[in-house]
Scaffold this active site. Structure first.
Site, PDB file in Angstrom:
ATOM      1  CB  SER A  37       9.190 -23.893  -1.909  1.00 34.62           C
ATOM      2  OG  SER A  37       9.899 -22.953  -1.317  1.00 34.62           O
ATOM      3  CG  ASP A 324      10.271 -17.778  -7.617  1.00 29.90           C
ATOM      4  OD1 ASP A 324      11.310 -17.527  -6.938  1.00 29.90           O
ATOM      5  OD2 ASP A 324       9.376 -18.286  -7.688  1.00 29.90           O
ATOM      6  CG  HIS A 327      11.613 -20.533  -4.923  1.00 29.17           C
ATOM      7  ND1 HIS A 327      10.287 -19.852  -5.123  1.00 29.17           N
ATOM      8  CD2 HIS A 327      11.344 -21.260  -3.643  1.00 29.17           C
ATOM      9  CE1 HIS A 327       9.640 -20.161  -4.090  1.00 29.17           C
ATOM     10  NE2 HIS A 327      10.186 -20.898  -3.247  1.00 29.17           N
TER      11      HIS A 327
END
Ligand SMILES: *[C@@H]1O[C@H](CO)[C@@H](O)[C@H](O)[C@H]1NC(C)=O
Ligand SMILES: *[C@@H]1O[C@H](CO)[C@@H](O)[C@H](O)[C@H]1NC(C)=O
Length: 349
Positions: A37, A324, A327
Site C-alpha cells: 500500500s 490513517d 499509513h
C-alpha cells in the site's frame, strides 16, 4: 588574462555540470514499482478485496480531492519518486483500465495494498502477491515490445529504476498466523531471504537498477500502539520493531553481496531510521502529531473504517505524520522521499 581564462573555465565547467545533470535525468526512461500500500496508486480498486480506499476522505489532498485508491490523503512515494526522477507527477497503477499504451512508457506501479513477500499475506487479504506482480511485469514488457518495439523495451529494462517495497504486512499481520512455524527472528530472516529471491527474479527478467526499501518501524503505527502499546501509554510495539530491524539486518548485507555478484546496481534503501526519527521527534520536521492518524479517531481506522461518515477527520493532514492508523500522510512521505533522494538517488543517477 589569467582571470579571463579562469572565468572561461568556470563557465565551461558550469555548462558541463548542467549537461551531465540533464543527461542524468534524461537517461531514466521509467520507474517500475512492486510492493504494497505504500506504493499502490489504485491497483486494488478492481480486486475483490476489502482492502481498498477509493472513497473519501482518502484523496482529500490529492488534485481535485480525487479518491484514486491511494492509501493516503494525497500522493504516495511511487508518485513522489517519479516526480523526483523528472518523469511525472503521478505514477499510474498498472491495473487501471483506462491506461493507453503511451501511458506505460514512463513506468507504472504493480503494487497492491495489503500484500507481502510471504505468499500467505496476499492470500489472506485477497490481493496481488509480489510474485504475481512479476507476471504482470512480464505482460507490461510484452506490451511495450508490441506497441513500441524491441529496442524501446530493452532501453526501459536497461535504464529504468525498479523499486521494491514490502514487508510491513507480513511482519504486522501474517506473522501471527505463521508463529507456529517460525519464531520472530526466523520469520524476519525468511522474509529477507524472500526479498533477495524477488530481486534475483526481477534481475532475470532484465531489470538492472533495483532499489529495495528496508522495513519500516511498523510497531509504531497508531494501530499497533492502540492494540499492543498499553491502554494509557500507547507506546510502540517493540517486539514488532525488533522483527523489522532483524529483517533489515539480514537484508542489507545480502543485497550488498548481490550487488557485487550481479551486473547493474542493487541498492538497499534504509527508511527505518528516518521514519522512526519523525515519529519520535515530529516537531523537528514540522509535524504536530505522530501517535494518531488524521482520519477518524486516528487510533484504529484503516480503509472502510476511515470513511466520510466518520466525523472526526482532522482538517490539516500536514500536521500529522500518519493519515490513517497505518499509513503516513503525503507530507510525511515527502519528507522521507526528499531524504532518500539526498542519500541514495543522487548517487545512482
Ligand atoms: C530531474 O528533473 C526534474 C525536473 O526538471 C527535477 O525536479 C528533479 O529534481 C531532477 N531529478 C534528478 C535526480 O536530478
Ligand atoms: C498545517 O500544519 C502545518 C504543520 O504544523 C503548518 O505548517 C500549516 O501552517 C498548517 N496549515 C493550516 C492551514 O493550518
Amino acid at each position: 588574462m589569467k582571470l579571463q581564462m579562469l572565468c572561461l573555465a568556470l563557465v565551461l565547467l558550469a555548462v558541463e555540470t548542467n549537461a551531465i545533470k540533464q543527461g542524468k535525468n534524461v537517461t531514466i526512461p521509467a520507474l517500475l514499482v512492486f510492493g504494497d500500500s505504500i506504493m499502490d496508486t489504485g491497483n486494488n480498486n478492481n480486486l475483490p478485496t476489502l482492502l481498498k480506499c477509493n472513497f473519501p476522505p482518502y484523496g482529500k489532498d490529492f488534485p481535485n480531492g480525487f479518491a484514486s485508491g491511494r492509501f493516503s490523503d494525497g500522493r504516495v512515494p511511487s508518485d513522489l519518486i517519479a516526480e523526483k526522477l523528472g518523469l511525472a507527477k503521478t505514477l499510474p497503477a498498472y491495473l487501471n483500465r483506462n491506461l493507453k499504451p503511451d501511458d506505460l512508457l514512463k513506468g507504472v506501479t504493480f503494487a497492491s495494498g495489503g500484500t507481502g513477500y510471504d505468499p500467505l499475506t496476499a492470500k489472506i487479504m485477497s490481493v496481488i502477491s509480489v510474485w504475481d506482480q512479476l507476471t504482470y511485469f512480464k505482460e507490461y514488457i510484452s506490451k511495450i515490445k508490441q506497441h513500441f518495439g524491441e529496442e524501446r523495451a530493452q532501453n526501459i529494462l536497461d535504464h529504468s529504476f525498479f523499486l521494491v517495497v514490502s514487508s510491513s504486512n507480513d511482519l504486522a499481520h501474517t506473522y501471527l498466523a505463521q508463529s507456529h512455524r517460525y519464531d520472530r527472528k526466523s520469520y524476519a530472516n525468511f522474509l529477507a531471504d524472500s526479498a533477495v529471491k524477488f530481486v534475483r527474479e526481477l534481475h532475470k527478467l532484465g531489470a538492472r537498477k533495483i532499489g529495495v526499501f528496508s522495513a519500516v518501524p511498523v510497531g509504531c503505527v497508531p494501530l499497533q500502539r492502540t492494540v499492543f502499546g498499553g491502554m494509557l501509554t500507547r507506546g510502540c510495539n517493540r517486539p514488532l520493531n525488533y522483527m523489522a530491524k532483524q529483517f533489515n539486518a539480514r537484508l542489507s548485507p545480502a543485497l550488498e553481496s548481490l550487488d557485487k555478484e550481479l551486473d547493474g546496481l542493487i541498492l538497499y534503501i534504509d527508511v527505518y531510521d528516518t521514519l522512526f526519527d519523525m515519529i519520535q521527534h515530529p516537531k523537528k520536521y514540522g509535524f504536530e502529531v505522530a501517535d494518531r492518524g488524521c482520519c477518524g479517531s486516528g487510533a484504529l481506522a484503516v480503509s472502510y473504517m476511515c470513511n466520510i461518515l466518520n466525523p472526526f477527520t482532522c482538517s490539516n493532514s500536514s500536521a500529522y505524520v500518519f493519515w490513517d492508523s497505518y499509513h503516513p500522510t503525503e507530507r510525511a512521505y515527502q519528507v522521507i522521499v526528499d531524504n532518500l533522494l539526498d542519500k541514495y538517488l543522487s548517487k545512482v543517477f
